[in-house]
Design an enzyme around this catalytic site. Sequence first.
Site, PDB file in Angstrom:
ATOM      1  N   ASP A  70      -0.406  -6.328   2.016  1.00  0.00           N
ATOM      2  CA  ASP A  70      -0.173  -5.312   3.042  1.00  0.00           C
ATOM      3  C   ASP A  70      -0.969  -5.699   4.281  1.00  0.00           C
ATOM      4  O   ASP A  70      -2.029  -6.321   4.182  1.00  0.00           O
ATOM      5  CB  ASP A  70      -0.595  -3.924   2.549  1.00  0.00           C
ATOM      6  CG  ASP A  70       0.056  -2.808   3.357  1.00  0.00           C
ATOM      7  OD1 ASP A  70       1.094  -2.277   2.906  1.00  0.00           O
ATOM      8  OD2 ASP A  70      -0.462  -2.480   4.444  1.00  0.00           O
ATOM      9  N   ASP A  84       9.255  -3.309   0.515  1.00  0.00           N
ATOM     10  CA  ASP A  84       9.351  -1.890   0.896  1.00  0.00           C
ATOM     11  C   ASP A  84       9.001  -1.847   2.384  1.00  0.00           C
ATOM     12  O   ASP A  84       7.853  -1.643   2.761  1.00  0.00           O
ATOM     13  CB  ASP A  84       8.388  -1.063   0.047  1.00  0.00           C
ATOM     14  CG  ASP A  84       8.523   0.430   0.298  1.00  0.00           C
ATOM     15  OD1 ASP A  84       9.449   0.827   1.038  1.00  0.00           O
ATOM     16  OD2 ASP A  84       7.700   1.201  -0.217  1.00  0.00           O
ATOM     17  N   ALA A  91       0.840  -1.210   0.000  1.00  0.00           N
ATOM     18  CA  ALA A  91       0.000   0.000   0.000  1.00  0.00           C
ATOM     19  C   ALA A  91       0.873   1.258   0.000  1.00  0.00           C
ATOM     20  O   ALA A  91       1.940   1.259   0.621  1.00  0.00           O
ATOM     21  CB  ALA A  91      -0.921  -0.008   1.219  1.00  0.00           C
ATOM     22  N   PRO A  92       0.451   2.298  -0.751  1.00  0.00           N
ATOM     23  CA  PRO A  92      -0.819   2.473  -1.472  1.00  0.00           C
ATOM     24  C   PRO A  92      -0.826   1.981  -2.919  1.00  0.00           C
ATOM     25  O   PRO A  92      -1.757   2.268  -3.656  1.00  0.00           O
ATOM     26  CB  PRO A  92      -1.017   3.987  -1.416  1.00  0.00           C
ATOM     27  CG  PRO A  92       0.364   4.543  -1.455  1.00  0.00           C
ATOM     28  CD  PRO A  92       1.228   3.561  -0.697  1.00  0.00           C
ATOM     29  N   LYS A 100       4.211   1.111  -6.254  1.00  0.00           N
ATOM     30  CA  LYS A 100       5.211   0.180  -6.786  1.00  0.00           C
ATOM     31  C   LYS A 100       4.546  -1.021  -7.457  1.00  0.00           C
ATOM     32  O   LYS A 100       5.063  -1.549  -8.434  1.00  0.00           O
ATOM     33  CB  LYS A 100       6.163  -0.237  -5.675  1.00  0.00           C
ATOM     34  CG  LYS A 100       6.928   0.955  -5.099  1.00  0.00           C
ATOM     35  CD  LYS A 100       7.827   0.559  -3.935  1.00  0.00           C
ATOM     36  CE  LYS A 100       8.382   1.806  -3.259  1.00  0.00           C
ATOM     37  NZ  LYS A 100       7.341   2.566  -2.517  1.00  0.00           N
ATOM     38  N   CYS A 132      12.156   4.068   3.034  1.00  0.00           N
ATOM     39  CA  CYS A 132      12.247   5.518   2.821  1.00  0.00           C
ATOM     40  C   CYS A 132      12.849   6.152   4.079  1.00  0.00           C
ATOM     41  O   CYS A 132      12.404   7.196   4.543  1.00  0.00           O
ATOM     42  CB  CYS A 132      10.900   6.128   2.458  1.00  0.00           C
ATOM     43  SG  CYS A 132       9.581   5.803   3.633  1.00  0.00           S
ATOM     44  N   ASP A 173       0.262 -10.295   7.060  1.00  0.00           N
ATOM     45  CA  ASP A 173       1.395  -9.871   7.883  1.00  0.00           C
ATOM     46  C   ASP A 173       2.668 -10.444   7.268  1.00  0.00           C
ATOM     47  O   ASP A 173       2.774 -11.666   7.089  1.00  0.00           O
ATOM     48  CB  ASP A 173       1.192 -10.392   9.316  1.00  0.00           C
ATOM     49  CG  ASP A 173       2.240  -9.877  10.293  1.00  0.00           C
ATOM     50  OD1 ASP A 173       3.382  -9.576   9.858  1.00  0.00           O
ATOM     51  OD2 ASP A 173       1.938  -9.785  11.498  1.00  0.00           O
TER      52      ASP A 173
END
Length: 429
Positions: A277, A322, A256-257, A260, A375, A303
């Site tokens: 997600d 990610d 999410a969202p 990617k 990030c 999970d």
Amino acid sequence: MKNTYNLRSIAAKAISQVLDQGQSLSAVLPELQKNISDKDRALLQELCFGTLRVLPQLEWCIQQLMARPMTGKQRVFHYLIMVGLYQLIYTRIPPHAALAETVEGATVLKRPQLKGLINGVLRQFQRQQVELLERAVNNDSHYLHPSWLLARIKQAYPAQWQQILDANNQRPPMWLRVNRLHHSRSEYLELLTQADINAEPHPIYRDAVRLITPCAVNHLPGFELGWVTVQDASAQGCVDLLDPQNGEQILDLCAAPGGKTTHILEAAPKAHVLAVDIDEQRLSRVKENLQRLQLQAVVRVGDGRAPDTWCGDQQFDRILLDAPCSATGVIRRHPDIKWLRRDRDISELAQLQSEIIEAIWPKLKHGGVLVYATCSILPEENQQQIAAFLQRHPEAQLTETGTTAAPGKQNLPHPEDGDGFFYAKIIKK
């Protein structure tokens, strides 16, 4: 027709929900701006994001102007004063209008008796503005970051910390991802030129275009047709590194969202993509993005620490993880991160990342590729995380991203480039 709402009081409420209740701005704003015009919505966002971006400076100014802070049920009026100060310092709103609307916010918030106090504080600031702002430069509030985060950034980047803070404190650039299923990047740049929108290509990421001046998405050629997506350049780098191929089984974990997920399918439209997600609510955004771009993927709640529960014994050719992180690389986009995160969160996040990458590694085929991305700009979540993983797994081989001694590639936020982002590309031998 005069608006029936007061933007300054709405901004103060939003800031209160962030600072006092620990909610993110992205969670708070949709409900608060439901009945607001598009023009006023942009101003509300400016007041909220801007105030949170420079919060320590505004707090310091209030301390100089008031003998006692406003606490308890009056705390929202403290934030209302901050919103007033932000307008006087950082916007082109005429001071008389900024004052009038901010003071009126007290009435909307059902404390009209505080109008005189708020008016007095803001007028006193106007009289002392030059002197106060000069003095503010000489203390730590000038850095606009909490002390724990400032210390971590200084420790990790002794030569670059000031540039990082400067980038964090600026408004973010607007990056687009051109959908290569519709146009090449050069073709879309030509469409932007025809629409009088100035833009330039990213030197490394093949689909990325930066708008010289940000604009509303409804002004972008073909946005509603799926020709282009708003996505930071560094985030686009994940899929470039993953290099998905048609026909492959690909897992996008913590999807999410959906930026990617959709990028993977634009690069390899015949790939079989599973997007997973843990947050069911945010997964609705993945489905919306797939629908707008007319792409197909399997979307599941799950999970990352327990993959057997959502993929059984399935294995994948490529996995994009990610990972959940501190988001310290995207502070310029989400300034509330500075005030929502705590120092202790970093070790907890590093532990969570370690558990996810360990759990998902057996789901990668031999010869398969795992891209680990965050990030974040903090080594504990990035280089140290991957170094420890490589040490535990001799069958894991780092490729294209650094060396075993200094694993991964760390992007730092830059005014004319992407956000802070970390990548490591690992092959299972």
